[in-house]
Scaffold this motif. Structure first.
Motif, PDB file in Angstrom:
ATOM      1  N   MET A 168      16.714 -41.708 -73.733  1.00 60.65           N
ATOM      2  CA  MET A 168      16.060 -40.921 -72.697  1.00 60.65           C
ATOM      3  C   MET A 168      16.426 -39.436 -72.800  1.00 60.65           C
ATOM      4  O   MET A 168      15.639 -38.574 -72.404  1.00 60.65           O
ATOM      5  N   LEU A 169      17.592 -39.134 -73.352  1.00 60.94           N
ATOM      6  CA  LEU A 169      17.937 -37.733 -73.637  1.00 60.94           C
ATOM      7  C   LEU A 169      16.973 -37.159 -74.684  1.00 60.94           C
ATOM      8  O   LEU A 169      16.548 -36.007 -74.589  1.00 60.94           O
ATOM      9  N   ILE A 170      16.629 -37.975 -75.682  1.00 61.31           N
ATOM     10  CA  ILE A 170      15.658 -37.539 -76.697  1.00 61.31           C
ATOM     11  C   ILE A 170      14.295 -37.308 -76.053  1.00 61.31           C
ATOM     12  O   ILE A 170      13.636 -36.285 -76.279  1.00 61.31           O
ATOM     13  N   GLY A 171      13.837 -38.260 -75.227  1.00 60.42           N
ATOM     14  CA  GLY A 171      12.550 -38.119 -74.551  1.00 60.42           C
ATOM     15  C   GLY A 171      12.512 -36.915 -73.633  1.00 60.42           C
ATOM     16  O   GLY A 171      11.515 -36.190 -73.575  1.00 60.42           O
ATOM     17  N   ALA A 172      13.609 -36.686 -72.901  1.00 66.04           N
ATOM     18  CA  ALA A 172      13.672 -35.540 -71.991  1.00 66.04           C
ATOM     19  C   ALA A 172      13.582 -34.223 -72.759  1.00 66.04           C
ATOM     20  O   ALA A 172      12.921 -33.274 -72.314  1.00 66.04           O
ATOM     21  N   ALA A 173      14.219 -34.180 -73.932  1.00 64.53           N
ATOM     22  CA  ALA A 173      14.142 -32.973 -74.761  1.00 64.53           C
ATOM     23  C   ALA A 173      12.702 -32.716 -75.206  1.00 64.53           C
ATOM     24  O   ALA A 173      12.221 -31.569 -75.189  1.00 64.53           O
ATOM     25  N   GLY A 174      11.983 -33.789 -75.591  1.00 59.23           N
ATOM     26  CA  GLY A 174      10.583 -33.640 -75.995  1.00 59.23           C
ATOM     27  C   GLY A 174       9.704 -33.156 -74.856  1.00 59.23           C
ATOM     28  O   GLY A 174       8.845 -32.280 -75.033  1.00 59.23           O
ATOM     29  N   LEU A 175       9.904 -33.728 -73.652  1.00 61.96           N
ATOM     30  CA  LEU A 175       9.129 -33.286 -72.484  1.00 61.96           C
ATOM     31  C   LEU A 175       9.396 -31.819 -72.158  1.00 61.96           C
ATOM     32  O   LEU A 175       8.469 -31.058 -71.837  1.00 61.96           O
ATOM     33  N   TYR A 176      10.657 -31.422 -72.237  1.00 60.61           N
ATOM     34  CA  TYR A 176      11.009 -30.042 -71.911  1.00 60.61           C
ATOM     35  C   TYR A 176      10.377 -29.064 -72.906  1.00 60.61           C
ATOM     36  O   TYR A 176       9.806 -28.035 -72.520  1.00 60.61           O
ATOM     37  N   LEU A 177      10.458 -29.384 -74.211  1.00 63.24           N
ATOM     38  CA  LEU A 177       9.874 -28.506 -75.234  1.00 63.24           C
ATOM     39  C   LEU A 177       8.357 -28.411 -75.071  1.00 63.24           C
ATOM     40  O   LEU A 177       7.772 -27.327 -75.200  1.00 63.24           O
ATOM     41  N   ALA A 178       7.710 -29.561 -74.798  1.00 66.20           N
ATOM     42  CA  ALA A 178       6.258 -29.548 -74.601  1.00 66.20           C
ATOM     43  C   ALA A 178       5.882 -28.723 -73.382  1.00 66.20           C
ATOM     44  O   ALA A 178       4.896 -27.971 -73.385  1.00 66.20           O
ATOM     45  N   TRP A 179       6.657 -28.847 -72.296  1.00 66.71           N
ATOM     46  CA  TRP A 179       6.404 -28.072 -71.080  1.00 66.71           C
ATOM     47  C   TRP A 179       6.532 -26.575 -71.343  1.00 66.71           C
ATOM     48  O   TRP A 179       5.729 -25.772 -70.853  1.00 66.71           O
ATOM     49  N   LYS A 180       7.539 -26.198 -72.148  1.00 63.74           N
ATOM     50  CA  LYS A 180       7.744 -24.782 -72.470  1.00 63.74           C
ATOM     51  C   LYS A 180       6.783 -24.274 -73.545  1.00 63.74           C
ATOM     52  O   LYS A 180       6.728 -23.074 -73.819  1.00 63.74           O
ATOM     53  N   GLY A 181       6.019 -25.193 -74.168  1.00 58.82           N
ATOM     54  CA  GLY A 181       5.085 -24.781 -75.220  1.00 58.82           C
ATOM     55  C   GLY A 181       5.764 -24.444 -76.528  1.00 58.82           C
ATOM     56  O   GLY A 181       5.233 -23.679 -77.333  1.00 58.82           O
ATOM     57  N   ILE A 182       6.954 -25.021 -76.770  1.00 57.13           N
ATOM     58  CA  ILE A 182       7.722 -24.731 -77.983  1.00 57.13           C
ATOM     59  C   ILE A 182       7.416 -25.779 -79.051  1.00 57.13           C
ATOM     60  O   ILE A 182       7.702 -26.964 -78.870  1.00 57.13           O
TER      61      ILE A 182
ATOM     62  N   THR B 162       4.215 -29.618 -83.801  1.00 62.77           N
ATOM     63  CA  THR B 162       5.061 -29.853 -84.974  1.00 62.77           C
ATOM     64  C   THR B 162       6.374 -30.547 -84.648  1.00 62.77           C
ATOM     65  O   THR B 162       6.953 -31.228 -85.505  1.00 62.77           O
ATOM     66  N   PHE B 163       6.868 -30.406 -83.413  1.00 67.11           N
ATOM     67  CA  PHE B 163       8.182 -30.981 -83.092  1.00 67.11           C
ATOM     68  C   PHE B 163       8.204 -31.743 -81.766  1.00 67.11           C
ATOM     69  O   PHE B 163       8.722 -32.868 -81.695  1.00 67.11           O
ATOM     70  N   ALA B 164       7.653 -31.146 -80.708  1.00 68.50           N
ATOM     71  CA  ALA B 164       7.765 -31.764 -79.379  1.00 68.50           C
ATOM     72  C   ALA B 164       7.060 -33.117 -79.314  1.00 68.50           C
ATOM     73  O   ALA B 164       7.643 -34.109 -78.856  1.00 68.50           O
ATOM     74  N   ILE B 165       5.784 -33.169 -79.766  1.00 66.11           N
ATOM     75  CA  ILE B 165       5.050 -34.439 -79.704  1.00 66.11           C
ATOM     76  C   ILE B 165       5.672 -35.494 -80.618  1.00 66.11           C
ATOM     77  O   ILE B 165       5.839 -36.650 -80.197  1.00 66.11           O
ATOM     78  N   PRO B 166       6.059 -35.176 -81.877  1.00 65.69           N
ATOM     79  CA  PRO B 166       6.781 -36.185 -82.674  1.00 65.69           C
ATOM     80  C   PRO B 166       8.064 -36.672 -82.002  1.00 65.69           C
ATOM     81  O   PRO B 166       8.398 -37.862 -82.084  1.00 65.69           O
ATOM     82  N   LEU B 167       8.774 -35.773 -81.310  1.00 68.45           N
ATOM     83  CA  LEU B 167       9.996 -36.168 -80.601  1.00 68.45           C
ATOM     84  C   LEU B 167       9.666 -37.126 -79.457  1.00 68.45           C
ATOM     85  O   LEU B 167      10.369 -38.122 -79.232  1.00 68.45           O
ATOM     86  N   LEU B 168       8.587 -36.826 -78.748  1.00 72.83           N
ATOM     87  CA  LEU B 168       8.137 -37.706 -77.667  1.00 72.83           C
ATOM     88  C   LEU B 168       7.788 -39.097 -78.195  1.00 72.83           C
ATOM     89  O   LEU B 168       8.139 -40.115 -77.589  1.00 72.83           O
ATOM     90  N   LEU B 169       7.089 -39.138 -79.321  1.00 74.00           N
ATOM     91  CA  LEU B 169       6.694 -40.430 -79.899  1.00 74.00           C
ATOM     92  C   LEU B 169       7.898 -41.191 -80.453  1.00 74.00           C
ATOM     93  O   LEU B 169       7.941 -42.423 -80.383  1.00 74.00           O
ATOM     94  N   LEU B 170       8.889 -40.458 -80.990  1.00 72.80           N
ATOM     95  CA  LEU B 170      10.120 -41.108 -81.460  1.00 72.80           C
ATOM     96  C   LEU B 170      10.835 -41.788 -80.295  1.00 72.80           C
ATOM     97  O   LEU B 170      11.261 -42.948 -80.400  1.00 72.80           O
ATOM     98  N   ALA B 171      10.959 -41.072 -79.168  1.00 72.20           N
ATOM     99  CA  ALA B 171      11.611 -41.653 -77.993  1.00 72.20           C
ATOM    100  C   ALA B 171      10.831 -42.857 -77.478  1.00 72.20           C
ATOM    101  O   ALA B 171      11.420 -43.854 -77.035  1.00 72.20           O
ATOM    102  N   LEU B 172       9.504 -42.793 -77.551  1.00 71.61           N
ATOM    103  CA  LEU B 172       8.680 -43.916 -77.113  1.00 71.61           C
ATOM    104  C   LEU B 172       8.911 -45.133 -78.004  1.00 71.61           C
ATOM    105  O   LEU B 172       9.015 -46.269 -77.521  1.00 71.61           O
TER     106      LEU B 172
END
Length: 435
Positions: free
Chosen positions: A95-109, A113-123
């Motif tokens: 869930m720390l990994i998923g939270a990092a992905g959500l935060y990056l996506a929210w900030k538009g970072i 290239t990174f935020a959505i793959p991180l979200l899918l990895l956590a999923l």
């Protein structure tokens, strides 16, 4: 005192119920927040949105297909409560990994290239976690409960799970995505603490050597489980039901946005209605069967479900004839003509679905020997997940070739007919066994 109230006051059931409740809540808070944010804030194309939803669904389901055999062996060969605690501890990290992905996506970072793959990895990792918990949450019940309590316990677990899905889905649709990122971490910590209160559930048979060869173990597990005709048809029936459910859940977010012109809060409302309906169906079928484990209502329940899917499709087509020009919020959606019909159709689909599937899980845990319960559930998960992955691929293919999301509903309705046939075969096998 009713059986259900009695169980909720006992340590042999309550900690397991709370742990499963928090697990389902957290999974759905994360999954729904992620899918709704990407569909509504990142993409702007119906087919791309549908494809992403299908990819996300497939990634979550895939671990069940490849790891369920190992999960089932572990659950039968090791203390089930110990496995629950270790899995819940790992949940904090994923869930720390998923939270990092959500935060990056929210900030538009680095969104694509990174935020959505991180979200899918956590999923995907969430799917791994659920794979190892899946065989335990049902198989542990006959070990801690009396035989006459198992159906009530199964119904409570199912009803609690869908209420948790309901709560997680509501929050995901209404709170800011950055709040969801913090919420999933806090919930995972609380879930670990409740898991530490689950009573010990040691192996009930001779401990055997684990087979780490995933493919061989999966084939052997299915072969050893499916020789019983009742279990065979129960697994096939559950698998086809969840294939229908997977296709429907893939369709909901893009359908809400592009066909009904509804906001993400309305998309969340749809999932909420679905969750309430399954919970109602879970409780209703237990009352109808009076505690007896039976597939008596399976064929008629899934036929009714298919009829509601067709009704839902029809209302969607009528809606498109007078489609809004901008996204509707919840109050605007409810005030729109045919909104009540849409919600009633969804509720009907879910109630009938809950009545169909809940007795079948009780079937699996009561028709097999106690030392095989976890592996029976694991075999069920392998077949379920394989069917659901196929359903996700079919939905993805239809999106890629441009089939409208509303038209895909008819596939779900047609699949209900085959589920009814499987339910009828199961009930016939049940009668033959009784005789």
């Amino acid at each position: 005192m009713t059986t259900s109230t009695h169980l909720l006051s006992r340590r042999r059931f309550l900690p397991l119920f709370c742990t499963q409740f928090l697990n389902a809540f957290n999974d759905n808070l994360y999954k729904t927040a992620m899918v709704l944010f990407v569909v509504y804030a990142v993409y702007n194309d119906e087919n791309a949105e549908g494809t992403f939803s299908a990819v996300a669904s497939g990634l979550f389901i895939f671990p069940f297909f490849i790891l369920s055999a190992l999960a089932g062996q572990l659950a039968d060969m090791r203390d089930k409560a110990m496995i629950i605690r270790r899995v819940k501890l790992c949940e904090i990290g994923l869930m720390l990994i998923g939270a990092a992905g959500l935060y990056l996506a929210w900030k538009g970072i680095a969104v694509h290239t990174f935020a959505i793959p991180l979200l899918l990895l956590a999923l995907f990792l969430t799917g791994v976690q659920s794979t190892f918990l899946g065989p335990i949450k049902y198989a542990i019940l006959p070990q801690h409960l009396r035989r006459e309590e198992v159906l009530a316990g199964t119904g409570l677990i199912e009803a609690g799970t869908y209420v948790a899905i309901l709560m997680g889905t509501i929050l995901a649709g209404w709170i800011p995505v950055e709040w969801a990122a913090g919420g999933i971490i806090v919930t995972s910590v609380i879930g670990y603490l409740t898991s530490r209160q689950v009573p010990s559930a040691p192996p009930v048979a001779k401990i055997e050597k684990l087979d780490w060869h995933i493919l061989r173990a999966s084939i052997e597990l299915i072969r050893n489980t499916m020789h019983d005709k009742q279990i065979f048809y129960a697994i096939l029936s559950i698998s086809f039901f969840w294939t229908i459910g997977a296709v429907l859940f893939i369709q909901f977010p893009p359908l809400a946005k592009n066909t009904l012109m509804a906001s993400k809060e309305v998309a969340s409302l749809f999932l909420v209605i679905f969750s309430i309906g399954v919970a109602l169906g879970s409780i209703s079928v237990n009352a109808l069967l009076k505690g007896k484990v039976s597939a008596r209502y399976a064929p008629s329940s899934v036929i009714v479900m298919g009829m509601f899917v067709v009704a839902f499709y029809t209302v969607c087509r009528l809606w498109q004839a007078d489609q809004p020009t901008e996204l509707l919020n919840v109050s605007e959606f409810i005030a729109w003509p045919l909104a009540v019909a849409i919600m009633l159709c969804l509720l009907g689909i879910a109630v009938a679905g809950g009545m169909f599937v809940v007795p079948l899980y009780a079937f699996l845990t009561t028709r097999c020997s106690p030392d095989q319960a976890s592996r029976t559930i694991a075999a069920n998960n392998i077949v379920n997940s394989g069917a659901m992955v196929v359903g996700s691929l079919v939905a993805m293919a239809m999106n890629m070739i441009g089939v409208a999301v509303a038209e895909q509903l008819l596939l779900s309705a047609a699949m209900c007919l085959f589920s009814a046939w499987l339910g009828k075969r199961l009930h016939r096998a049940e009668i033959e066994h009784a005789h």
